[in-house]
Design a protein around this motif. Structure first.
Motif, short mmCIF file in Angstrom:
data_model
loop_
_atom_site.label_atom_id
_atom_site.label_comp_id
_atom_site.label_asym_id
_atom_site.label_seq_id
_atom_site.Cartn_x
_atom_site.Cartn_y
_atom_site.Cartn_z
N GLY A 299 0.76 -1.38 -0.06
CA GLY A 299 0.16 0.12 -0.21
C GLY A 299 0.81 1.23 0.03
N PRO A 300 1.86 1.59 0.92
CA PRO A 300 2.62 2.84 0.77
C PRO A 300 3.37 2.87 -0.40
CG PRO A 300 2.43 1.62 3.21
CD PRO A 300 1.80 0.79 2.17
N GLU A 301 3.86 1.74 -0.72
CA GLU A 301 4.84 1.90 -1.90
C GLU A 301 3.98 2.39 -3.00
OE1 GLU A 301 8.15 1.88 -2.78
OE2 GLU A 301 8.15 2.21 -0.87
N ALA A 302 2.99 1.96 -3.20
CA ALA A 302 1.96 2.20 -4.29
C ALA A 302 1.63 3.75 -4.23
CB ALA A 302 0.59 1.44 -4.47
N THR A 303 1.35 4.09 -3.12
CA THR A 303 0.82 5.69 -2.72
C THR A 303 2.05 6.29 -2.83
OG1 THR A 303 -0.56 4.61 -0.81
CG2 THR A 303 0.09 6.93 -0.50
N ASN A 304 3.30 5.82 -2.66
CA ASN A 304 4.38 6.80 -2.68
C ASN A 304 4.59 7.24 -4.28
OD1 ASN A 304 6.82 8.12 -2.68
ND2 ASN A 304 8.26 6.23 -2.31
#
Length: 383
Positions: A299-304
């Motif tokens: 999730g956070p990597e896609a968000t970034n």
């Protein structure tokens, strides 16, 4: 359809052998330098900026796009393997990514970061092509009350990440706010908490804080366990369960990151924390969070990466850099005598559409280059 037709013209520019070569060189150099601890995409682009002095503007920015994407993946690599965020937006990735690495699942963490980055980067770039004018109209209407609401939401997200202890959450928030106050106030011009030390007038860089906070502790932990057996690398591929637990966080992260990136001064830090909290709430195995949950990386990597793609909207259409990397890219534009803004598409259509097309190409090159290298990077844990 006009935007898609222009994008096809951009692909005809970006897919020439010369520009393809520069895209590959950019991704390769960006990845190689980005994996060094403490060097994020902004520093990577800044370090490699002199290499493009002899190129024409279109080739130079295609190379920048490759460097940008390669450096983005490098920041997640150091977060996962070394617990050392290469940039502030990779701090959240380190929470679960490094736990996965210590459990012998470093390859899976790197793979879900790479694929999530590809998915979010592709969708985000497509949204830039299709929605940029409309997003700009919304972004310029956002005022002080909206920013205040975003900040309150960020504070709630930050305190929710740190487990059951509200005291630790609020204490960390207070320390972060105190560190953020150091420097010169942007409105009044007065110095805050500098204690007459000139070096503190520029404030304290968040990357310096993150690297010090994570890397020093990690170095001490490694030193204390030198006589223990080396970390396990584990198997090299994501299985069906990993994919089933990752694809929804990839899409949710994209939906969270892009709007924040498109808002001037939005950045990637707030949405990555929000993504982490969201995945923790929605996970089928919330007990794994804090012990290496793959959703906490996906999730956070896609968000970034979606936020990074969204950041191109204010940069290209308003001339406003929302991140350190965007500021370096703005300097690169000015180096070539080009001023980003509302007239950029009319004045430099070949450059803009070639750049946007190269983002798709660089995204694919990054995935093809780094996905097979995930087990190789994971073997760094044996050192």
């Amino acid at each position: 359809m006009g935007a898609l037709a222009d994008l096809m013209g951009g692909f005809s520019t970006a897919l020439t052998p010369q520009n393809l070569m520069w895209a590959f060189v950019g991704v390769l150099l960006g990845t190689a330098i980005g994996v060094l601890p403490g060097i994020g995409p902004a520093m990577t682009v800044a370090l490699l900026l002199p290499l493009t002095y002899g190129l024409n503007a279109t080739s130079a920015f295609i190379m920048f796009a490759g460097i940008y994407y390669g450096g983005m993946f490098g920041g997640s690599t150091t977060s996962i393997l070394l617990n050392t965020p290469g940039e502030s937006a990779s701090v959240v990735t380190a929470i679960e990514g490094n736990k996965m690495a210590r459990r012998g699942r470093a390859s899976q963490a790197l793979a879900t970061a790479a694929i999530g980055s590809f998915v979010a980067g592709t969708i985000g770039t497509l949204l830039v092509v299709l929605l940029a004018p409309a997003i700009v109209r919304v972004a310029i209407q956002i005022g002080a009350p909206d920013y205040f609401a975003i900040m309150v939401l960020a504070f709630i997200a930050v305190t929710s990440v740190l487990g059951q202890s509200k005291v630790r959450g609020y204490a960390s928030l207070l320390i972060g706010l105190t560190v953020g106050l150091v420097g010169i106030d942007s409105i009044t011009g007065q110095q805050r908490l500098t204690f007459d030390v000139p070096e503190l007038a520029d404030g304290i860089d968040l990357v310096v804080v993150a690297v010090g906070l994570f890397a020093v502790g990690e170095a001490l932990w490694v030193a204390a366990h030198l006589r223990h057996r080396p970390a396990e690398v584990g198997r090299a591929r994501m299985d069906r369960e990993d994919f089933s637990r990752s694809w929804k966080p990839w899409l949710r992260g994209t939906a969270l990151g892009f709007p924040f990136g498109a808002v001037p001064a939005g950045g990637a830090e707030i949405p990555t924390f929000l993504s982490y909290v969201t995945e923790k709430r929605l996970s089928r195995k919330p007990e794994e969070f804090g012990h290496g949950a793959i959703e906490g990386v996906a999730g956070p990597e896609a968000t970034n990466n979606a936020s990074a793609a969204g950041g191109l909207v204010p940069l290209l259409t308003l001339g406003l850099p929302t991140t350190a990397t965007a500021a370096v890219l703005l300097a690169a534009f000015q180096q070539y005598g080009i001023q980003p803004g509302p007239l950029l598409l009319d004045n430099e259509p070949e450059l803009v559409w070639g750049l946007l097309a190269s983002l798709f190409i660089g995204n694919v090159i990054r995935l093809v280059l780094n996905l097979p290298l995930a087990p190789v990077w994971a073997r760094l844990l044996r050192i």
